[in-house]
Enzyme design. Sequence first.
Site, PDB file in Angstrom:
ATOM      1  N   HIS A   1      59.209  31.591  11.696  1.00 13.36           N
ATOM      2  CA  HIS A   1      58.062  32.552  11.542  1.00 13.36           C
ATOM      3  C   HIS A   1      57.061  32.816  10.669  1.00 13.36           C
ATOM      4  O   HIS A   1      57.552  31.978   9.181  1.00 13.36           O
ATOM      5  CB  HIS A   1      58.866  33.924  11.506  1.00 13.36           C
ATOM      6  CG  HIS A   1      59.870  34.524  12.253  1.00 13.36           C
ATOM      7  ND1 HIS A   1      60.722  34.041  12.464  1.00 13.36           N
ATOM      8  CD2 HIS A   1      59.199  34.924  13.345  1.00 13.36           C
ATOM      9  CE1 HIS A   1      61.487  34.285  13.915  1.00 13.36           C
ATOM     10  NE2 HIS A   1      60.197  34.909  13.945  1.00 13.36           N
TER      11      HIS A   1
ATOM     12  N   HIS B   1      59.104  30.959  20.972  1.00 11.64           N
ATOM     13  CA  HIS B   1      61.488  31.148  20.609  1.00 11.64           C
ATOM     14  C   HIS B   1      61.477  32.910  21.906  1.00 11.64           C
ATOM     15  O   HIS B   1      60.615  33.392  21.716  1.00 11.64           O
ATOM     16  CB  HIS B   1      61.586  31.250  19.272  1.00 11.64           C
ATOM     17  CG  HIS B   1      61.042  32.010  18.138  1.00 11.64           C
ATOM     18  ND1 HIS B   1      58.982  32.518  18.241  1.00 11.64           N
ATOM     19  CD2 HIS B   1      61.584  32.978  17.820  1.00 11.64           C
ATOM     20  CE1 HIS B   1      59.564  33.213  17.168  1.00 11.64           C
ATOM     21  NE2 HIS B   1      60.699  33.647  17.067  1.00 11.64           N
TER      22      HIS B   1
ATOM     23  N   CYS C   1      67.527  43.810  16.788  1.00  8.99           N
ATOM     24  CA  CYS C   1      66.603  42.384  17.581  1.00  8.99           C
ATOM     25  C   CYS C   1      67.247  41.146  17.427  1.00  8.99           C
ATOM     26  O   CYS C   1      68.538  40.918  16.704  1.00  8.99           O
ATOM     27  CB  CYS C   1      65.160  42.526  17.569  1.00  8.99           C
ATOM     28  SG  CYS C   1      64.599  43.772  18.196  1.00  8.99           S
TER      29      CYS C   1
ATOM     30  N   HIS D   1      67.965  36.431  17.786  1.00  8.75           N
ATOM     31  CA  HIS D   1      68.052  35.229  18.629  1.00  8.75           C
ATOM     32  C   HIS D   1      69.214  34.526  18.906  1.00  8.75           C
ATOM     33  O   HIS D   1      69.832  34.178  18.071  1.00  8.75           O
ATOM     34  CB  HIS D   1      67.268  34.263  17.806  1.00  8.75           C
ATOM     35  CG  HIS D   1      65.817  34.782  16.462  1.00  8.75           C
ATOM     36  ND1 HIS D   1      65.789  35.736  16.160  1.00  8.75           N
ATOM     37  CD2 HIS D   1      64.346  34.347  17.136  1.00  8.75           C
ATOM     38  CE1 HIS D   1      64.375  35.569  15.397  1.00  8.75           C
ATOM     39  NE2 HIS D   1      63.939  35.433  16.293  1.00  8.75           N
TER      40      HIS D   1
ATOM     41  N   GLU E   1      74.764  43.380  12.218  1.00  9.09           N
ATOM     42  CA  GLU E   1      73.948  44.473  12.194  1.00  9.09           C
ATOM     43  C   GLU E   1      74.141  45.763  11.702  1.00  9.09           C
ATOM     44  O   GLU E   1      74.065  46.444  10.521  1.00  9.09           O
ATOM     45  CB  GLU E   1      72.144  43.962  12.877  1.00  9.09           C
ATOM     46  CG  GLU E   1      71.198  43.030  12.589  1.00  9.09           C
ATOM     47  CD  GLU E   1      70.149  42.300  13.252  1.00  9.09           C
ATOM     48  OE1 GLU E   1      69.496  43.935  12.968  1.00  9.09           O
ATOM     49  OE2 GLU E   1      69.970  41.710  13.541  1.00  9.09           O
TER      50      GLU E   1
ATOM     51  N   TYR F   1      55.584  39.172  24.021  1.00  6.69           N
ATOM     52  CA  TYR F   1      55.256  39.506  23.140  1.00  6.69           C
ATOM     53  C   TYR F   1      54.442  38.686  22.451  1.00  6.69           C
ATOM     54  O   TYR F   1      55.089  37.263  21.669  1.00  6.69           O
ATOM     55  CB  TYR F   1      55.899  41.408  22.782  1.00  6.69           C
ATOM     56  CG  TYR F   1      55.972  41.157  21.688  1.00  6.69           C
ATOM     57  CD1 TYR F   1      55.824  41.337  20.605  1.00  6.69           C
ATOM     58  CD2 TYR F   1      57.504  40.408  21.893  1.00  6.69           C
ATOM     59  CE1 TYR F   1      57.110  40.908  19.345  1.00  6.69           C
ATOM     60  CE2 TYR F   1      58.723  40.367  20.847  1.00  6.69           C
ATOM     61  CZ  TYR F   1      57.794  40.430  19.136  1.00  6.69           C
ATOM     62  OH  TYR F   1      59.722  40.316  18.388  1.00  6.69           O
TER      63      TYR F   1
ATOM     64  N   GLU G   1      55.109  37.191  15.264  1.00  8.55           N
ATOM     65  CA  GLU G   1      56.471  37.270  16.331  1.00  8.55           C
ATOM     66  C   GLU G   1      55.221  36.367  17.601  1.00  8.55           C
ATOM     67  O   GLU G   1      54.298  37.053  18.636  1.00  8.55           O
ATOM     68  CB  GLU G   1      56.378  38.657  16.511  1.00  8.55           C
ATOM     69  CG  GLU G   1      57.551  38.860  15.354  1.00  8.55           C
ATOM     70  CD  GLU G   1      58.704  38.142  15.509  1.00  8.55           C
ATOM     71  OE1 GLU G   1      59.035  37.282  16.174  1.00  8.55           O
ATOM     72  OE2 GLU G   1      59.310  38.621  14.312  1.00  8.55           O
TER      73      GLU G   1
ATOM     74  N   GLU H   1      57.564  35.627  20.900  1.00  6.04           N
ATOM     75  CA  GLU H   1      58.698  35.100  21.733  1.00  6.04           C
ATOM     76  C   GLU H   1      58.675  36.083  22.626  1.00  6.04           C
ATOM     77  O   GLU H   1      57.664  36.932  23.425  1.00  6.04           O
ATOM     78  CB  GLU H   1      58.930  36.203  20.434  1.00  6.04           C
ATOM     79  CG  GLU H   1      59.489  36.288  19.397  1.00  6.04           C
ATOM     80  CD  GLU H   1      60.453  37.201  18.802  1.00  6.04           C
ATOM     81  OE1 GLU H   1      60.897  36.749  18.047  1.00  6.04           O
ATOM     82  OE2 GLU H   1      60.637  38.356  19.408  1.00  6.04           O
TER      83      GLU H   1
ATOM     84  N   TRP I   1      56.343  45.597  18.894  1.00  2.00           N
ATOM     85  CA  TRP I   1      57.455  45.199  20.696  1.00  2.00           C
ATOM     86  C   TRP I   1      57.797  46.865  21.430  1.00  2.00           C
ATOM     87  O   TRP I   1      58.073  46.521  22.228  1.00  2.00           O
ATOM     88  CB  TRP I   1      58.206  43.739  20.042  1.00  2.00           C
ATOM     89  CG  TRP I   1      59.462  44.241  19.045  1.00  2.00           C
ATOM     90  CD1 TRP I   1      60.802  44.916  19.519  1.00  2.00           C
ATOM     91  CD2 TRP I   1      59.242  43.817  18.123  1.00  2.00           C
ATOM     92  NE1 TRP I   1      61.101  45.321  17.679  1.00  2.00           N
ATOM     93  CE2 TRP I   1      60.561  44.603  17.172  1.00  2.00           C
ATOM     94  CE3 TRP I   1      59.154  43.405  16.842  1.00  2.00           C
ATOM     95  CZ2 TRP I   1      60.509  44.484  15.763  1.00  2.00           C
ATOM     96  CZ3 TRP I   1      58.946  43.201  15.977  1.00  2.00           C
ATOM     97  CH2 TRP I   1      59.781  43.899  15.179  1.00  2.00           C
TER      98      TRP I   1
END
Length: 181
Positions: free
Chosen positions: A29, A36, A71, A73, A91, A108, A118, A120, A164
Amino acid sequence: MSPVNSSELVVLLDEAGQSIGSALKSAVHHSQTPLHLAFSCYLFDEGGRVLMTRRALDKRTFPGVWTNSFCGHPGPDEAVPDAVLRRANQELGLGIADLRCVLPDFRYHAVAADGVVENEVCPVFCGRAVGTVNADPAEIMESVWVPWHQLRAVADSGWAISPWSAEQIPLLEGAGVGRQG
């Protein structure tokens, strides 16, 4: 809650969305963020309200910004739904029932005020929260349950939510999300 894992890997993608390797999350990032794989998730309570969260101020991208429930990954060789369940617990301290992918092809590109990008392919999931929110302060500084119609009004008003989420909310509504709440 567990500390941030500095060795966490993200899956790098080509323009067709195919995996081409992995890289450290801490290194991808920046102003030239490679494409990604990620995901977004919107959690609902029994009354149909959606959980919105404010990103911690120490987050690398979009710190302090209000966004969807969470969010993340997926790691290499980790199924995206498994990553969603893992991150909900990490989280928010929550489990998820009725998890479903609503926007499997969402993608986006967004640039933060500090120039961090970002970039992704980001399937969007919805589910029902199981448990009580116990947010990791390294990830989330605030959270609030809101009726869908209020969230939609915020998205339409241009209020400062993540780029997003601003894109996802109307698409989710078009897919039938939020009609019950």
